[in-house]
Design a protein around this motif. Sequence first.
Motif, short mmCIF file in Angstrom:
data_model
loop_
_atom_site.label_atom_id
_atom_site.label_comp_id
_atom_site.label_asym_id
_atom_site.label_seq_id
_atom_site.Cartn_x
_atom_site.Cartn_y
_atom_site.Cartn_z
N SER A 234 0.99 -1.27 0.03
CA SER A 234 0.11 0.06 -0.11
C SER A 234 0.78 1.20 0.09
CB SER A 234 -0.85 0.19 1.25
OG SER A 234 -1.86 0.87 1.18
N GLY A 235 0.65 2.11 -0.67
CA GLY A 235 1.73 3.42 -1.05
C GLY A 235 1.40 4.25 -0.29
N THR A 236 2.32 5.38 -0.25
CA THR A 236 2.41 6.72 0.04
C THR A 236 3.21 7.47 -0.56
OG1 THR A 236 2.22 7.91 2.26
CG2 THR A 236 4.12 6.49 2.09
N SER A 237 3.23 8.87 -0.21
CA SER A 237 3.93 10.11 -0.89
C SER A 237 4.48 10.84 0.26
CB SER A 237 3.16 10.59 -1.89
OG SER A 237 3.73 11.59 -2.53
N ASP A 238 5.83 11.53 -0.41
CA ASP A 238 6.54 12.35 0.61
C ASP A 238 6.21 13.85 -0.20
OD1 ASP A 238 8.15 12.25 -1.91
OD2 ASP A 238 9.89 12.16 -0.94
N ILE A 239 5.18 13.93 -1.07
CA ILE A 239 4.86 15.15 -1.72
C ILE A 239 3.36 15.42 -1.51
CG2 ILE A 239 4.69 16.50 -3.84
CD1 ILE A 239 6.96 14.71 -4.73
N ASP A 240 2.91 16.51 -1.13
CA ASP A 240 1.57 16.74 -0.98
C ASP A 240 0.82 16.86 -2.21
OD1 ASP A 240 -0.71 17.08 0.23
OD2 ASP A 240 -0.42 19.44 0.47
N GLY A 241 -0.34 16.05 -2.33
CA GLY A 241 -1.03 15.93 -3.57
C GLY A 241 -2.31 15.40 -3.25
N PRO A 253 0.63 2.20 -6.85
CA PRO A 253 2.10 2.33 -6.99
C PRO A 253 2.27 3.35 -7.88
CG PRO A 253 1.24 0.24 -7.98
CD PRO A 253 -0.04 0.90 -7.09
N ALA A 254 3.86 3.67 -8.17
CA ALA A 254 4.04 4.60 -9.24
C ALA A 254 4.22 3.69 -10.53
CB ALA A 254 5.59 4.82 -8.69
N GLN A 255 4.25 4.47 -11.63
CA GLN A 255 4.19 3.93 -12.95
C GLN A 255 5.41 3.19 -12.96
OE1 GLN A 255 4.56 6.88 -15.96
NE2 GLN A 255 3.78 5.46 -17.35
N TYR A 262 -1.87 3.90 -12.16
CA TYR A 262 -0.73 4.19 -10.93
C TYR A 262 -0.93 5.52 -10.47
CZ TYR A 262 0.75 6.95 -15.32
OH TYR A 262 0.98 7.80 -16.38
N ALA A 263 -0.17 5.98 -9.89
CA ALA A 263 -0.41 7.20 -9.25
C ALA A 263 1.05 7.87 -9.05
CB ALA A 263 -0.67 7.11 -7.49
N GLU A 264 0.88 9.17 -9.41
CA GLU A 264 2.18 10.09 -9.65
C GLU A 264 2.59 10.49 -8.28
OE1 GLU A 264 3.58 11.10 -12.30
OE2 GLU A 264 2.22 10.87 -13.96
N ASN A 265 3.96 10.44 -8.20
CA ASN A 265 4.77 10.55 -6.96
C ASN A 265 4.48 9.68 -6.00
OD1 ASN A 265 5.60 13.36 -8.10
ND2 ASN A 265 3.58 14.07 -7.64
N SER A 266 4.28 8.42 -6.23
CA SER A 266 3.90 7.48 -5.14
C SER A 266 5.42 6.88 -4.98
CB SER A 266 3.01 6.13 -5.70
OG SER A 266 3.12 5.24 -4.79
N LEU A 267 5.65 6.67 -3.66
CA LEU A 267 7.10 6.08 -3.47
C LEU A 267 7.00 4.49 -3.54
CD1 LEU A 267 7.67 8.07 -0.14
CD2 LEU A 267 8.66 8.40 -2.31
N LEU A 268 6.02 4.03 -3.65
CA LEU A 268 5.94 2.47 -3.88
C LEU A 268 5.97 2.31 -5.18
CD1 LEU A 268 5.09 -0.38 -2.66
CD2 LEU A 268 2.61 0.07 -3.05
N THR A 269 7.31 1.89 -5.42
CA THR A 269 7.99 1.54 -6.99
C THR A 269 8.00 0.00 -7.03
OG1 THR A 269 10.21 1.80 -6.39
CG2 THR A 269 9.05 3.96 -7.13
N MET A 270 8.15 -0.20 -8.38
CA MET A 270 8.51 -1.75 -8.59
C MET A 270 9.90 -1.99 -7.87
SD MET A 270 8.65 -3.60 -12.12
CE MET A 270 10.21 -3.00 -12.92
N MET A 273 9.19 -2.54 -4.33
CA MET A 273 8.64 -3.92 -3.97
C MET A 273 9.67 -5.00 -4.18
SD MET A 273 5.14 -2.76 -6.24
CE MET A 273 4.20 -4.23 -5.66
N LYS A 274 10.75 -5.08 -4.98
CA LYS A 274 11.53 -6.06 -5.11
C LYS A 274 12.44 -6.00 -3.73
CE LYS A 274 12.08 -5.77 -10.23
NZ LYS A 274 12.96 -5.54 -11.34
N LYS A 275 12.73 -4.67 -3.45
CA LYS A 275 13.55 -4.92 -2.07
C LYS A 275 13.10 -5.39 -1.02
CE LYS A 275 16.55 -0.73 -3.62
NZ LYS A 275 16.73 0.54 -3.18
N SER A 276 11.77 -5.17 -0.87
CA SER A 276 11.07 -5.43 0.40
C SER A 276 11.03 -7.10 0.12
CB SER A 276 9.56 -5.05 0.26
OG SER A 276 9.55 -3.62 0.32
N ILE A 277 10.47 -7.87 -0.77
CA ILE A 277 10.25 -9.10 -1.07
C ILE A 277 11.86 -9.78 -0.88
CG2 ILE A 277 10.05 -11.04 -2.49
CD1 ILE A 277 7.35 -9.54 -1.62
N GLN A 278 12.91 -9.22 -0.84
CA GLN A 278 14.01 -9.85 -0.76
C GLN A 278 14.49 -9.65 0.56
OE1 GLN A 278 16.35 -7.21 -3.32
NE2 GLN A 278 15.94 -8.33 -5.29
#
Length: 322
Positions: A234-241, A253-255, A262-270, A273-278
Motif C-alpha cells: 500500500s503506497g504513500t507519498s512524500d509530496i503533498d497531492g 504504486p508508481a508507474q 498508477y499514481a504520480e509521486n508514489s513512493l511504492l515503486t517496482m 517492492m523487489k527490495k521488500s520481497i528480498q
Amino acid sequence: MEYMIGAYATAPSTQLWDQELETNYYQELKSLSNIVGLEHPFVGRLHPYDDEWFLQNIDNRWQFIFTSIPGVMGQLAHNPHFGIASTNEAGRQAALAFYQQAQQAILKLNNHLKREAVSYLKIHTAPKITEHTQSSIQALKTSLETMQSWNWYGAKLIIEHCDAYIVGQEAEKGFMRLEDEITAVKQVNSKLNSDIGISINWGRSAIETRDTNGPIQHIKQAYLNGLLKGIIFSGTSDIDGPYGQWKDTHMPPAQALFLPCYAENSLLTMEQMKKSIQQCNYQQLDFIGAKISLSPNKASVAQRIGYIKSITALLDHVLEVQ
C-alpha cells in the motif's frame, strides 16, 4: 501467484452505500482468478453496511483476513484510551469487548460458508500515544494472553504494524513501536506455545520512518524474529497531492512496466517492492497482497478493477524475477 486484496479500500462504497454499484464491483472481483481472498474491514459487525448483502455477494471459495483498523480508528474517535495495549484498564477492556464482536462475525461468516473461512484477524496496538494516552508491553501481553484463550474458529491472531509514535513527528496512527510488538508477541508465544504473528503494511512503515527503507527494515526485523506472516503493499507519498504527504491513504504504486493504472509521486515503486520481497523468503509467507484507494474517489467499477489488476500484475512481475 494468488493474492489477498484489501478490496474494500478500492470499492465504490467507501463513504456512501450504493448497493447496485457495490454488487457490480463484487461481480468483477469474482472474475479475477489471481485473488485468493479479501482483506475485510471489521467495524463491530460483519459488514459495515449490510451483513446479508455481503454474504450473498462474496465468492464462496475466497479466504478472508479480517482487519480491525477501520473499527479501531472509529472507536478511538470516541474513546482515545481504547486499545489492547492501553495502560488505561477501561480502554483496554473496551478493546477486548470489541474483539469479542469480531469473534462473532468470524463465526457468522464461517457458518454461512460452512467452513473455516477466516485465516487471520489483524489486530492493532492502539491507543495513539499522546501526553494523556499511553500503551505498554505488559498491557499488550495481558490482552494477547486473554485473546489467545478464545475460540477464533480457525483464525489466527496477527498484529499489523502501523506507524509508531515518534517524538516531534505528526503520526497517522501513532501506535506501538515494532520492537515492542515483537517483544510482547514472542513472550506470549513462548508462554502459551501460540503462533501469533506480525504483518507489515508497506505504506504504514514508510510513513513511520519517512523513508522507503522503513518497510525494508520492518519486514527484515519481523522475518528474522520468526514472526512475519504476510506483507500488504500500500503506497504513500512524500509530496503533498491528492493522497496527501505521508498519509495513510493506500496510494497506488508508481508507474511501472506498461501498466495503465498508477499514481504520480508514489513512493511504492517496482524497485521498492523487489527490495521488500528480498528481505524474506516470500514463499514461506502465508499471504502477500495489496490495498489501494483512489483519490479523489471517483471512478467507474471497470477503472477500480483496473487498479487492482495493475498492482497484482506488478506483484507477479516482482515475484517472477526473484
